[in-house]
Write an enzyme that holds these catalytic residues in place. Structure first.
Site, PDB file in Angstrom:
ATOM      1  N   ASP A  40       0.925  -1.228   0.042  1.00 24.81           N
ATOM      2  CA  ASP A  40       0.072  -0.019   0.099  1.00 24.81           C
ATOM      3  C   ASP A  40       0.909   1.292  -0.086  1.00 24.81           C
ATOM      4  O   ASP A  40       0.560   2.207  -0.710  1.00 24.81           O
ATOM      5  CB  ASP A  40      -0.975   0.046   1.016  1.00 24.81           C
ATOM      6  CG  ASP A  40      -1.742  -1.064   1.182  1.00 24.81           C
ATOM      7  OD1 ASP A  40      -2.439  -1.643   0.122  1.00 24.81           O
ATOM      8  OD2 ASP A  40      -2.747  -1.300   2.122  1.00 24.81           O
ATOM      9  N   GLU A  42       3.870   1.573  -1.283  1.00 26.79           N
ATOM     10  CA  GLU A  42       4.614   1.971  -2.452  1.00 26.79           C
ATOM     11  C   GLU A  42       3.567   2.425  -3.343  1.00 26.79           C
ATOM     12  O   GLU A  42       3.803   3.322  -4.182  1.00 26.79           O
ATOM     13  CB  GLU A  42       4.938   0.665  -3.017  1.00 26.79           C
ATOM     14  CG  GLU A  42       6.175   0.533  -4.051  1.00 26.79           C
ATOM     15  CD  GLU A  42       6.335  -0.756  -4.410  1.00 26.79           C
ATOM     16  OE1 GLU A  42       6.765  -0.975  -5.837  1.00 26.79           O
ATOM     17  OE2 GLU A  42       6.270  -1.900  -3.685  1.00 26.79           O
ATOM     18  N   SER A  89     -34.986  -8.103  -5.818  1.00 24.52           N
ATOM     19  CA  SER A  89     -34.268  -8.779  -4.381  1.00 24.52           C
ATOM     20  C   SER A  89     -34.753 -10.195  -4.713  1.00 24.52           C
ATOM     21  O   SER A  89     -35.938 -10.748  -5.326  1.00 24.52           O
ATOM     22  CB  SER A  89     -34.450  -8.355  -2.949  1.00 24.52           C
ATOM     23  OG  SER A  89     -36.030  -8.193  -2.845  1.00 24.52           O
ATOM     24  N   LYS A 122     -23.390 -14.924   0.137  1.00 25.88           N
ATOM     25  CA  LYS A 122     -24.260 -13.853   0.186  1.00 25.88           C
ATOM     26  C   LYS A 122     -23.420 -12.777   1.179  1.00 25.88           C
ATOM     27  O   LYS A 122     -23.485 -12.844   2.548  1.00 25.88           O
ATOM     28  CB  LYS A 122     -25.613 -14.117   0.574  1.00 25.88           C
ATOM     29  CG  LYS A 122     -26.782 -13.107   0.574  1.00 25.88           C
ATOM     30  CD  LYS A 122     -27.831 -13.477   0.868  1.00 25.88           C
ATOM     31  CE  LYS A 122     -29.010 -12.437   0.858  1.00 25.88           C
ATOM     32  NZ  LYS A 122     -28.537 -11.126   1.808  1.00 25.88           N
ATOM     33  N   GLU A 182     -21.985  -6.460  -4.405  1.00 28.48           N
ATOM     34  CA  GLU A 182     -22.257  -6.150  -3.149  1.00 28.48           C
ATOM     35  C   GLU A 182     -20.688  -5.328  -3.129  1.00 28.48           C
ATOM     36  O   GLU A 182     -19.775  -5.822  -3.129  1.00 28.48           O
ATOM     37  CB  GLU A 182     -22.145  -7.338  -2.380  1.00 28.48           C
ATOM     38  CG  GLU A 182     -22.911  -7.078  -1.247  1.00 28.48           C
ATOM     39  CD  GLU A 182     -24.468  -7.316  -1.384  1.00 28.48           C
ATOM     40  OE1 GLU A 182     -24.896  -7.272  -2.355  1.00 28.48           O
ATOM     41  OE2 GLU A 182     -25.104  -6.990  -0.505  1.00 28.48           O
ATOM     42  N   LYS A 322     -30.410 -18.320   4.150  1.00 27.29           N
ATOM     43  CA  LYS A 322     -29.888 -17.621   5.337  1.00 27.29           C
ATOM     44  C   LYS A 322     -29.272 -18.149   6.387  1.00 27.29           C
ATOM     45  O   LYS A 322     -30.287 -19.080   6.842  1.00 27.29           O
ATOM     46  CB  LYS A 322     -30.666 -16.164   5.485  1.00 27.29           C
ATOM     47  CG  LYS A 322     -30.720 -15.270   4.323  1.00 27.29           C
ATOM     48  CD  LYS A 322     -31.216 -14.139   4.560  1.00 27.29           C
ATOM     49  CE  LYS A 322     -30.547 -13.037   5.214  1.00 27.29           C
ATOM     50  NZ  LYS A 322     -30.975 -11.698   5.402  1.00 27.29           N
ATOM     51  N   CYS A 432     -29.919  16.246  28.314  1.00 28.65           N
ATOM     52  CA  CYS A 432     -29.466  17.049  29.354  1.00 28.65           C
ATOM     53  C   CYS A 432     -29.353  18.391  28.645  1.00 28.65           C
ATOM     54  O   CYS A 432     -28.485  18.541  27.712  1.00 28.65           O
ATOM     55  CB  CYS A 432     -28.245  16.770  29.946  1.00 28.65           C
ATOM     56  SG  CYS A 432     -27.339  17.997  30.830  1.00 28.65           S
ATOM     57  N   CYS A 437     -23.131  21.317  31.597  1.00 24.46           N
ATOM     58  CA  CYS A 437     -22.755  20.041  32.048  1.00 24.46           C
ATOM     59  C   CYS A 437     -21.398  19.352  32.122  1.00 24.46           C
ATOM     60  O   CYS A 437     -20.902  19.485  30.794  1.00 24.46           O
ATOM     61  CB  CYS A 437     -23.817  19.058  31.179  1.00 24.46           C
ATOM     62  SG  CYS A 437     -23.784  17.491  31.457  1.00 24.46           S
TER      63      CYS A 437
HETATM   64 ZN   LIG Z   1     -25.710  17.121  32.693  1.00 25.72          ZN
END
Ligand SMILES: [Zn+2]
Length: 707
Positions: A40, A42, A89, A122, A182, A322, A432, A437
Site C-alpha cells: 500500500d 508503495e 431482490s 451472500k 455487493e 440465510k 440534558c 454539563c
Molecule cells: Zn448534564
C-alpha cells in the site's frame, strides 16, 4: 531550449503512461486476482508521483487516470435514477426443506430431472449496479426500491476495487455492461474505523453494512477512498455485446474484464450438492475477512432462468439461504446512562460476559427508554443477545421463564447522571440541556480535538478524561494553555493509581515515587508531544474551530460555509440572522439557532478565550475579501465532461476560492453547468431544468474577469 522542453515533456508523458498502467495493474492484482505485487505504501508513493506529474502537465489529463478517483466532486445530495433492468431482490429462506421445495418446483416448471446450480456466499454489504459503456464506468446506482436507486457515481469512483475502465486484454469490451454486486467493508477495516471513532468520541457504526452504507452516502469522496471498501460482483443488468450462456460464464467474463468476483462461488450438479456446500460453509464463514449471512443459489443457465421468469417480488430461478444469527443467553447486570456531546442521554447495558459468534460481549446498546419498556427489560433479567454480523450486539428478548421476581425495573433518569440538572424529553429521547454539563463538556472536548476538527494528535479520549479529572481542562482554550509538567503529573498520577489498585499497593506511595522520578527526568515525550500538537493546531483557522465547538446545526460543511462567508470570528459574531439565512444550506431554523448562539455570552467568552490562547480565528477558506464581489461568489456550479484547458480539481479549487460551491450533481439550485467534451447525463439534466450551460471559452472569460 525549445528542444530541451520538448524532451522533458515527452519524458513526462512516458512516465505518466507508465505509472497509470502500473497502478491500474496493481489494483487489478490486488482486488481481482488476489495476488498483490505492491505494498500500500508503495502504491501511495507512485500515486503521488503521478499526481504531481499530472499537475504540471494538465494537457495530459485523463479522466480515467488512477489519480482521478477522487475528482473533487463533493456531492451535495444524491439524485435518483431508474434501473434499466429492475434490481429485484432474491427470495429468502432459513430452511433447507424450503430450499428443497424451491428446487423441486424449478425442476417441475422446466420439465427436467436435474439442474446445474451456481452458489456463492451472500456478502453482508450494500447492493450496487455499475454501468460501463464502451468499457468506461459511467454510472453507479444503489438498489433503492429496485426500480430506481441513488446515483453514487462520484463516490464509487473512489473505491479502488472498482475499475474505472474495463480491461480489454483478454476479451472484447462489451458496448454496455451493467454489473450488480455487493460493496462491503472488510472486517479489519470496519474494526479499525470503530476503534478510531471511539477514540474520537464519535458514535460507533453498528455493523459493517451500516458503515458501508454510510460511507457510500458520504458527501466527500475522499472519505470513501480512505475507507477501503471492497466489491464483489454477483449479477447482471443491461448487457450488450457480451455472449455468455450461464452465470458461471458471466462471472468468468467479469473477472477477465477486471471486475472482482467472489472466489468462493461454485457450480453444483444437484440440489443435494448445493445443500452440502451450504452446511459446510456455515462453519467456514466465521473465518472470512467479511460478513456472510447466507448463500445465494441460482439456476446456472441463462436460458433456463429466462423460462422460469419472476414472480412479482423476486426471480423464480434464485433463492437465498440465510444462516440464523448467533445468539446466547446472559444476565443483565446494570444499565448505565451515558451523556453525549449534544446532551443526549442513552442507555447502555452491562451484562455478564458471554461468547457469541467468536467474541466475548459485555455491553449492548438499548437505544432508548421506550425500547426498554416495550421489552419490559429489568436488571437481573436473563436476556437473549444476538450478533448477526453485528459488531455491536443487540438484546433481542427477555427470557421471562427465568424471572425470579427479584428483578428491578429500569427507570428513565429524571436528572442528568453527570450534572444532576433536570432532563428534557423529546419523544423517547432524553436530553440534558444544561450548557455547563460536565459530561457534555467532556464529550465536546473530545470532539473538538478530533481529527476533522482541531486535530490535536495524541489527545485521545482516555487522556482527555484524565486531564479533565485532574482539572487541567475547564474550557476549550485550556487545550492550548497546557503546561508540560502538569500534564505529565496528571497522566502519571492516574497511571500510578491504576497500577497500585491492580497490585493492591498503596496508591499515594506509588504516586510519590513516580513524581520523584518525574522531577528528576522532566515531563517526557508524551506531554511534550501533546503540547507541540496543540501548538500546531492553533493555526487551523475559523472553519475547523467552528466545526469543533459542537454548536447545534453546525457540522463540518456548515462550518466551512460560515468560514467562507465571514473573514474572522469578529465578523461572524456581527452577522445578523438575515445574513445567516442567506447562506447556502442555512434554513430559517438553523439561521435562528446559530444566530442565537453567536450572540450569547457563552459564545463570546469561548471566542475571546480562544483568541487569548493564540488560536487563529481568521478564515482560511477565503483569502481575499475581494472574492465577495466575484461573479462566482455564492453560485453553485457543476462541472461535467472533459475540460481541455484545466483539470477538474484545479478548476474546483479556483472556483471555490472565488466563493462558488462546486456540486456533484445538477439540481434546481444549480446556477451554472460547465460542460466540457463528452458531457453526459448532467448536461441533459441541466438542459431539462433550464440551468445555464457554459462551454470552456465562456468559463475562461468569466475566470479572467474574476481575476
Ligand atoms: Zn448534564
Amino acid at each position: 531550449m525549445v528542444q530541451q522542453d520538448a524532451d522533458k515533456h515527452s519524458k513526462a508523458a512516458t512516465r505518466i503512461e507508465e505509472l497509470r498502467a502500473l497502478l491500474h495493474r496493481a489494483n487489478r492484482a490486488y482486488y481481482v486476482d488476489a495476488a498483490p505485487f505492491m505494498s500500500d505504501g508503495e502504491f501511495d508513493v507512485l500515486l503521488t508521483e503521478l499526481s504531481t506529474l499530472e499537475q504540471s502537465h494538465p494537457e495530459l489529463h485523463d479522466p480515467h487516470s488512477p489519480t482521478m478517483r477522487v475528482g473533487g466532486e463533493a456531492s451535495s445530495g444524491f439524485e435518483s435514477a431508474p434501473h434499466r433492468v429492475p434490481m429485484s431482490s432474491i427470495g429468502n429462506t432459513y430452511s433447507l426443506a424450503e430450499f428443497e421445495t424451491w428446487y423441486a418446483r424449478a425442476l417441475q416448471l422446466l420439465g427436467v430431472s436435474e439442474l446445474t446450480l451456481f452458489g456463492d456466499p451472500k456478502i453482508d454489504g450494500v447492493a450496487l449496479s455499475l454501468r460501463y459503456e464502451q468499457g468506461v464506468l459511467v454510472q453507479a446506482l444503489t438498489r433503492g426500491d429496485g426500480e430506481k436507486g441513488d446515483v453514487v457515481t462520484a463516490n464509487v469512483r473512489a473505491i479502488r476495487a472498482i475499475p474505472l475502465r474495463l480491461d480489454g486484454t483478454t476479451r472484447a469490451i462489451p458496448a454496455v455492461l451493467e454489473v450488480r454486486g455487493e460493496v462491503y467493508m472488510p472486517t479489519s477495516v470496519f474494526n479499525s474505523i470503530n476503534v478510531e471513532r471511539e477514540r474520537e468520541g464519535d458514535e460507533l457504526f453498528q455493523n459493517a453494512r451500516n458503515a458501508t452504507s454510510g460511507t457510500l452516502k458520504s458527501k466527500d469522496p475522499k472519505v470513501v477512498a480512505d475507507r477501503r471498501l471492497a466489491f464483489s460482483a454477483h449479477g447482471r443488468g443491461e448487457c450488450e455485446g457480451l455472449t455468455v450462456a450461464s452465470h458461471a460464464e458471466f462471472l468468468r467474463a467479469l473477472r477477465e474484464l477486471g471486475i472482482p468476483v467472489s472466489p468462493l462461488g461454485s457450480t453444483f450438479a444437484s440440489q443435494h450438492e448445493a445443500a452440502l456446500a451450504i452446511e459446510k460453509f456455515a462453519h467456514a464463514r466465521g473465518g472470512l475477512e467479511f460478513g456472510v449471512d447466507g448463500m445465494v443459489v441460482r439456476v446456472d443457465s441463462f436460458a433456463l432462468q429466462e423460462i422460469l421468469g419472476s414472480t412479482a417480488k423476486s426471480p423464480r430461478w434464485a433463492i437465498a439461504y440465510k444462516y440464523p444469527a448467533e445468539q446466547a443467553k446472559t444476565i443483565l447486570l446494570d444499565v448505565v446512562w451515558q451523556v453525549g456531546k449534544g446532551g443526549t442521554i442513552t442507555p447502555r447495558a452491562t451484562m455478564q460476559p458471554v461468547r457469541v459468534a467468536g467474541s466475548t460481549i459485555q455491553h449492548a446498546t438499548l437505544h432508548n427508554i421506550e425500547e426498554i419498556q416495550r421489552r419490559d427489560l429489568r436488571i437481573g433479567d436473563t436476556v437473549l443477545v444476538e450478533k448477526a454480523g453485528e459488531v455491536i450486539p443487540q438484546v433481542i428478548a427477555v427470557v421471562l421463564e427465568a424471572r425470579t421476581g427479584r428483578e428491578i425495573p429500569i427507570e428513565a433518569p429524571t436528572h442528568c447522571p453527570a450534572c444532576q440538572s433536570e432532563v428534557e424529553k423529546d419523544g423517547p429521547k432524553i436530553y440534558c440541556t444544561n450548557a455547563a454539563c460536565s459530561a457534555q463538556f467532556r464529550e465536546k472536548v473530545k470532539w473538538f480535538v478530533g481529527r476533522d476538527q482541531m486535530d490535536v494528535d495524541g489527545l485521545g479520549g482516555e487522556i482527555i478524561d484524565r486531564l479533565i479529572d485532574a482539572g487541567l481542562i475547564a474550557s476549550f482554550a485550556d487545550v492550548f494553555l497546557f503546561d508540560a509538567m502538569r500534564i505529565a503529573r496528571a497522566l502519571t498520577a492516574a497511571r500510578a493509581a491504576e497500577g497500585a489498585e491492580k497490585r493492591g499497593e498503596d496508591a499515594q506511595e506509588r504516586i510519590d515515587k513516580a513524581f520523584a522520578k518525574l522531577e528528576k527526568d522532566g515531563p517526557g515525550a508524551q506531554a511534550l508531544g501533546i503540547i507541540a500538537a496543540a501548538e500546531a493546531s492553533k493555526s487551523r483557522g475559523l472553519g475547523r474551530v467552528l466545526a469543533g465547538l459542537g454548536i447545534r446545526h453546525i457540522g463540518a460543511s456548515a462550518a466551512k460555509t460560515l468560514a467562507r462567508r465571514f473573514k474572522d470570528a469578529n465578523e461572524l459574531m456581527r452577522a445578523t440572522e438575515a445574513d445567516l439565512e442567506a447562506l447556502d444550506d442555512f434554513g430559517e431554523v438553523t439561521a435562528s439557532s446559530v444566530s442565537h448562539w453567536l450572540h450569547s455570552s457563552a459564545a463570546q467568552t469561548i471566542f475571546a478565550e480562544l483568541a487569548n490562547a493564540g488560536v487563529d480565528l481568521t478564515s482560511k477558506d477565503t483569502s481575499a475579501p475581494a472574492m465577495l464581489n466575484s461573479f462566482f461568489n455564492g453560485k453553485t456550479v457543476v462541472i461535467t465532461g472533459t475540460l481541455e484547458t484545466i483539470s477538474r480539481s484545479a478548476l474546483t479549487e479556483q472556483l471555490e476560492g472565488l466563493g462558488a460551491k462546486v456540486a456533484g450533481s445538477v439540481s434546481k439550485k444549480t446556477h451554472i453547468v460547465i460542460a466540457g467534451t463528452e458531457a453526459g447525463s448532467k448536461l441533459d439534466k441541466a438542459i431539462e431544468l433550464g440551468v445555464e450551460v457554459w462551454d470552456e471559452a465562456r468559463l475562461q472569460q468569466a475566470l479572467a474577469a474574476s481575476g
